[in-house]
Design an enzyme around this catalytic site. Sequence first.
Site, PDB file in Angstrom:
ATOM      1  N   CYS A   1      -4.206  17.313  26.657  1.00 42.11           N
ATOM      2  CA  CYS A   1      -4.739  16.528  27.761  1.00 42.11           C
ATOM      3  C   CYS A   1      -4.409  15.072  27.538  1.00 42.11           C
ATOM      4  O   CYS A   1      -4.379  14.606  26.410  1.00 42.11           O
ATOM      5  CB  CYS A   1      -6.251  16.662  27.830  1.00 42.11           C
ATOM      6  SG  CYS A   1      -6.757  18.337  28.041  1.00 42.11           S
TER       7      CYS A   1
ATOM      8  N   SER B   1      -7.804  30.930  27.653  1.00 43.07           N
ATOM      9  CA  SER B   1      -8.536  30.044  28.560  1.00 43.07           C
ATOM     10  C   SER B   1      -7.795  29.831  29.877  1.00 43.07           C
ATOM     11  O   SER B   1      -6.574  29.666  29.905  1.00 43.07           O
ATOM     12  CB  SER B   1      -8.738  28.701  27.872  1.00 43.07           C
ATOM     13  OG  SER B   1      -9.369  27.808  28.756  1.00 43.07           O
TER      14      SER B   1
ATOM     15  N   THR C   1      -1.642  35.086  31.144  1.00 44.56           N
ATOM     16  CA  THR C   1      -1.123  35.415  32.471  1.00 44.56           C
ATOM     17  C   THR C   1      -1.199  36.906  32.811  1.00 44.56           C
ATOM     18  O   THR C   1      -1.436  37.265  33.954  1.00 44.56           O
ATOM     19  CB  THR C   1       0.341  34.927  32.546  1.00 44.56           C
ATOM     20  OG1 THR C   1       0.344  33.528  32.257  1.00 44.56           O
ATOM     21  CG2 THR C   1       0.945  35.148  33.913  1.00 44.56           C
TER      22      THR C   1
ATOM     23  N   GLY D   1      -4.549  21.889  37.250  1.00 47.68           N
ATOM     24  CA  GLY D   1      -5.144  20.570  37.037  1.00 47.68           C
ATOM     25  C   GLY D   1      -6.528  20.654  36.419  1.00 47.68           C
ATOM     26  O   GLY D   1      -7.375  19.801  36.650  1.00 47.68           O
TER      27      GLY D   1
HETATM   28  C1  LIG Z   1      -3.504  29.522  35.594  1.00 45.48           C
HETATM   29  C2  LIG Z   1      -3.642  29.100  34.162  1.00 45.48           C
HETATM   30  C3  LIG Z   1      -4.684  28.234  33.799  1.00 45.48           C
HETATM   31  C4  LIG Z   1      -4.831  27.808  32.480  1.00 45.48           C
HETATM   32  N1  LIG Z   1      -5.882  26.988  32.141  1.00 45.48           N
HETATM   33  C5  LIG Z   1      -6.059  26.613  30.848  1.00 45.48           C
HETATM   34  C6  LIG Z   1      -7.191  25.832  30.457  1.00 45.48           C
HETATM   35  O1  LIG Z   1      -8.061  25.479  31.275  1.00 45.48           O
HETATM   36  N2  LIG Z   1      -7.298  25.455  29.146  1.00 45.48           N
HETATM   37  C7  LIG Z   1      -6.374  25.837  28.206  1.00 45.48           C
HETATM   38  O2  LIG Z   1      -6.545  25.503  27.042  1.00 45.48           O
HETATM   39  N3  LIG Z   1      -5.310  26.606  28.542  1.00 45.48           N
HETATM   40  C8  LIG Z   1      -5.130  27.008  29.834  1.00 45.48           C
HETATM   41  N4  LIG Z   1      -4.039  27.806  30.172  1.00 45.48           N
HETATM   42  C9  LIG Z   1      -3.072  28.217  29.140  1.00 45.48           C
HETATM   43  C10 LIG Z   1      -3.348  29.631  28.633  1.00 45.48           C
HETATM   44  O3  LIG Z   1      -4.623  29.715  28.020  1.00 45.48           O
HETATM   45  C11 LIG Z   1      -2.275  30.084  27.623  1.00 45.48           C
HETATM   46  O4  LIG Z   1      -2.272  29.213  26.519  1.00 45.48           O
HETATM   47  C12 LIG Z   1      -0.878  30.105  28.228  1.00 45.48           C
HETATM   48  O5  LIG Z   1      -0.918  30.558  29.550  1.00 45.48           O
HETATM   49  C13 LIG Z   1       0.112  30.971  27.437  1.00 45.48           C
HETATM   50  O6  LIG Z   1      -0.295  32.323  27.389  1.00 45.48           O
HETATM   51  P1  LIG Z   1       0.252  33.464  28.412  1.00 45.48           P
HETATM   52  O7  LIG Z   1       1.742  33.373  28.379  1.00 45.48           O
HETATM   53  O8  LIG Z   1      -0.297  34.758  27.873  1.00 45.48           O
HETATM   54  O9  LIG Z   1      -0.303  33.129  29.733  1.00 45.48           O
HETATM   55  C14 LIG Z   1      -3.895  28.243  31.501  1.00 45.48           C
HETATM   56  C15 LIG Z   1      -2.859  29.101  31.874  1.00 45.48           C
HETATM   57  C16 LIG Z   1      -2.727  29.539  33.183  1.00 45.48           C
HETATM   58  C17 LIG Z   1      -1.595  30.466  33.535  1.00 45.48           C
END
Ligand SMILES: Cc1cc2nc3c(=O)[nH]c(=O)nc-3n(C[C@H](O)[C@H](O)[C@H](O)COP(=O)(O)O)c2cc1C
Lengths: 272, 305
Positions: free
Chosen positions: B131, B22, B267, B73
Amino acid sequence: MFLFPSTVLQLTELTPDTFRIRLSSPENFARQFIPGQFVMASVAGPSHLDPLLKRPFSICRLRPDGFELLIKVVGRGTEILQHMAIGTLLSLHGPLGNGYPVNVIGKDRKIMLVAGGIGIASIISLLDYCLEAAYPLKNINLILGARTSSELLYIDEFRQLTEKGLTLSIATDDGSRGHRGLVTDLVSRQLQNNAENNPIILSCGPLPMLTALGKLAVEASCPCYLSLESRMACGFGVCLGCVTRNKTKDEKHPWVKVCHDGPVFDAATLQL
Amino acid sequence: MIDLSVLLGSGLRLKNPVMTASGTFGYGREYEPYLELNKLGAVVTKGLSLLPKPGNEPPRIVETPCGMLNAIGLENIGVEAFLSDELPALKAAQATVVVNFFGETIDEYEELAEILDQETGIDALEINISCPNVKAGGLQFGTDPRMAASLVTAVRRRTSLPLITKLSPNVTDIISIAMAVEAAGSDCVSLINTLTGMAVDLQSRKPVLANITGGLSGPAIKPIALRMVHQVARNVNIPVIGIGGISSTNDALEFLLVGATAIQVGTCNFVNPAITAEIAAGIETFLHESSISHISDFIGSLQLA
Ligand SMILES: Cc1cc2nc3c(=O)[nH]c(=O)nc-3n(C[C@H](O)[C@H](O)[C@H](O)COP(=O)(O)O)c2cc1C
Ligand SMILES: Cc1cc2nc3c(=O)[nH]c(=O)nc-3n(C[C@H](O)[C@H](O)[C@H](O)COP(=O)(O)OP(=O)(O)OC[C@H]3O[C@@H](n4cnc5c(N)ncnc54)[C@H](O)[C@@H]3O)c2cc1C
Ligand code: FES
């Protein structure tokens, strides 16, 4: 827009901290390109995790075998690129974003191109477009700003164009060439001298310059388009990291994405 | 034929274990130039709230070694705009759709779950519990087992869709939170969300992010995520979805090995928008070369001496 492996074809040092890099591109790349668009480029080989993110760079010039970027070294990623061996494969994504509104610039229109520092990369793509599309050079006014004369790039090429009608003005912070002071001093003087024949202003450079320029343009009721920079993670509208405030949006949701809605914006819509 | 499909609880079968995380995949449609959405296990949407949210002031992101910090945010278009403007495209692409959502009060979570439950074309819900609960003085739902459990219990009552609870790693004992939401009726847990971090600028002596702190993601967090997935998978009986720093097929396989039934890529979608499809293909190749015909035979096959 393409996602493609690209070969470093040539790398030329222009000053101790700026260089030109020529990269290969897929066949239809040039056909899709609009001046002012950018690419996201990996700064390390494939499967390198650090630096992780691609970096945004304006596409400066199309070439028969690809295109050129003009890069200033400001940190780790650009420093790695500066030392890239010829033949290295980079991972590229582009062309991205919306370029300058070339289709609304009439050939009888006065055009003011304003470039600050490495912003010249984006402005060159526009100048090339105007030359290619046979815009009369006498209508084009190129204003360049740099800290000092040795940082003025491509100056000989621009001087040659003045023989064909281009107007060229220069400002340097230290006065080593042209006006001593800011490019906006030159812009404001020229707008006053030509109050009855407003140009369309197109500009790329550091944010303080763009802010001042946008204000001048709004005061003079000149159409003005500014190419902004922002920290970017994705470059194609999905991370929401690159937002900037926009006046045309409602107050509860004031953002536009620099990568996807820009990087070129109508100055009148920006919160300057 | 290799069977790549995995079962997330009773109601949700994915054609392969590769999902999108997400907030890193927009609303899905943005990735259509790079891959076919229906080739992925599931598309997880940007986190939705009841009303649109503007998110934080910029700067919102900064790169850090092998990763990045973000303080977006939770900017999103709100559930109504999602249902009218975005969901139809996901349905048309025949994607398996998981909607991630969040609220500031339990009531808001419940209302959202009810709205989403009534839609067709949504295959599962993922509750973001990282949250602040405004009624509990801003303490995050996900940091307290009891608060997390009461949230899941409340949401569970409002929907029959498969429910995934997404866990925060910013806690002392993630196992107790996972067990609490399992007991409250969550069909799955996904972990990890981002780790809270910070970056400062020595020259200006200011924080780099306008929000001061941000969530760390990317390959830098993978060892922590892998450890947490391993621990949680050994302590709950519901499927676990592994998230954190996945950048390659091997990374994805490592999470499956320690017990994740599926994985999410976050990411690294920014770096290579086609990476999820490449990892799905890579897993198939790996299983083929290892003569494993069912992915379930590989999941959790970690050898502990
Ligand atoms: C820019 C960005 C926005 C994110 N927005 C959300 C979100 O809206 N809801 C959520 O549950 N996680 C959000 N995450 C967390 C990611 O879903 C994920 O759990 C986290 O980035 C770890 O995975 P990764 O290392 O592969 O990025 C966000 C992450 C990033 C980098
Ligand atoms: C659309 C677009 C087009 C661009 N075109 C060009 C171009 O043609 N040529 C060129 O040389 N550069 C261009 N840039 C800028 C270029 O992307 C950055 O200089 C580059 O990403 C820096 O990478 P780095 O790893 O060297 O620096 P980093 O190590 O990432 O950063 C170096 C320093 O700059 C700061 N910094 C980095 N990005 C920003 C930012 N957006 N705003 C404020 N501070 C920042 C960092 O905090 C740090 O202090 C463009 C940027 C955008 C958004
Ligand atoms: S850089 Fe990701 S949305 Fe603009």
